[in-house]
Design a protein around this motif. Structure first.
Motif: not given
Length: 284
Positions: A116-143
């Motif tokens: 229920x909150x609006x998020x900027x598409x560019x920032x959202x896409x970047x963060x989601x992709x970075x988190x996915x890359x870290x998940x592939x390395x089995x690294x817990x997502x930072x803030x």
């Protein structure tokens, strides 16, 4: 509906201009335009506007090369007699048929709604992709995004960097993928590609909603996105802000009534801050 072109009067002094435009950020322009109808000022915001630079539009009327020019779409015709502005208005009645091809430009605030909150598409896409890359390395997502990038540069192996290059080579920044880039540069160009893909997907969804079909170019882009900018809104909250981006491209009209509604009502949020007004012209 009326489409108006609004320019500052050339006889305005530099002092008057500075006073007029000092509040052009935030709600300032919104309030300024709300008053141009005089006694007929609408009870609610039912107009859209867009700011351009007069000199870039070939409309400079003074030596002030950075003077703005505004385009305003409204159901009421503005008062032509204004002490600050030269206002030219004409009826806005686009005659459209299914299959018409149009080029367009639009300043927009692209967002995605999550929890229920609006998020900027560019920032959202970047963060989601970075988190996915870290998940592939089995690294817990930072803030935050910055911490994500540092971790990836520290722990990504050559195979992962090669995968990032593949992402670049398949997107609109393909030329960069063939360059000799440092790991950090590969990561940045991959992120730019991810953002561009997010914009393309977002715009295609808007086409489905608003009755038009996207036309792709040689890079399979449906839009070109430039001039990404953050806007602060101190009147609303000390931390409040929104991001805008200018998009251009071509489209085919599919559903005339839906598309006309998009032209009249605007696209996306932040309409009170100069977003949402789509300027269109026919493609010969």
């Amino acid at each position: 509906m009326y489409l108006s072109r609004i320019r500052l009067k050339p006889e305005m002094t530099a002092v008057q201009l500075a006073q007029l435009l000092k509040d052009r950020k935030g709600y300032g322009l919104h309030r300024l335009f709300w008053g141009i109808w005089g006694a007929d000022t609408p009870k609610r915001r039912d107009f859209l506007f867009r700011e351009e630079v007069a000199n870039e539009q070939g409309l400079a009327t003074s030596k002030r090369v950075a003077d703005p020019v505004y385009y305003l779409l409204s159901p009421q015709e503005p008062d032509q007699q204004h002490p600050l502005f030269d206002i030219q208005s004409k009826p806005y009645q686009p005659a459209l048929l299914p299959g018409d091809k149009l080029s367009f430009k639009l300043r927009v605030n692209p967002v995605v709604t999550r929890n229920k909150k609006r998020h900027d598409i560019a920032m959202n896409a970047q963060y989601d992709w970075l988190v996915k890359q870290l998940k592939n390395l089995e690294i817990e997502r930072p803030k935050d995004k910055k911490a994500c990038k540092h971790l990836l540069l520290d722990f990504a192996d050559d195979q992962m960097v090669k995968t990032w290059k593949g992402i670049i080579e398949e997107g609109c920044f393909a030329d960069q993928g063939n360059s000799k880039l440092a790991r950090s540069e590969v990561l940045e160009w991959a992120l730019k590609t991810v953002v561009d893909q997010a914009y393309q997907t977002w715009w295609q969804a808007k086409g489905n909603k608003h009755g038009f079909e996207c036309i792709t170019n040689q890079y399979h882009q449906v839009i070109k996105a430039t001039a990404y900018q953050k806007h602060h809104m101190p009147e609303k909250d000390k931390q409040a802000s929104f991001n805008s981006v200018d998009i251009t491209g071509e489209l085919t009209v599919i559903d005339v009534e839906k598309f006309k509604q998009a032209l009249v009502n605007g696209i996306g949020p932040a309409k009170a801050f100069g977003c949402g007004l789509m300027m269109v012209k026919r493609v010969n």
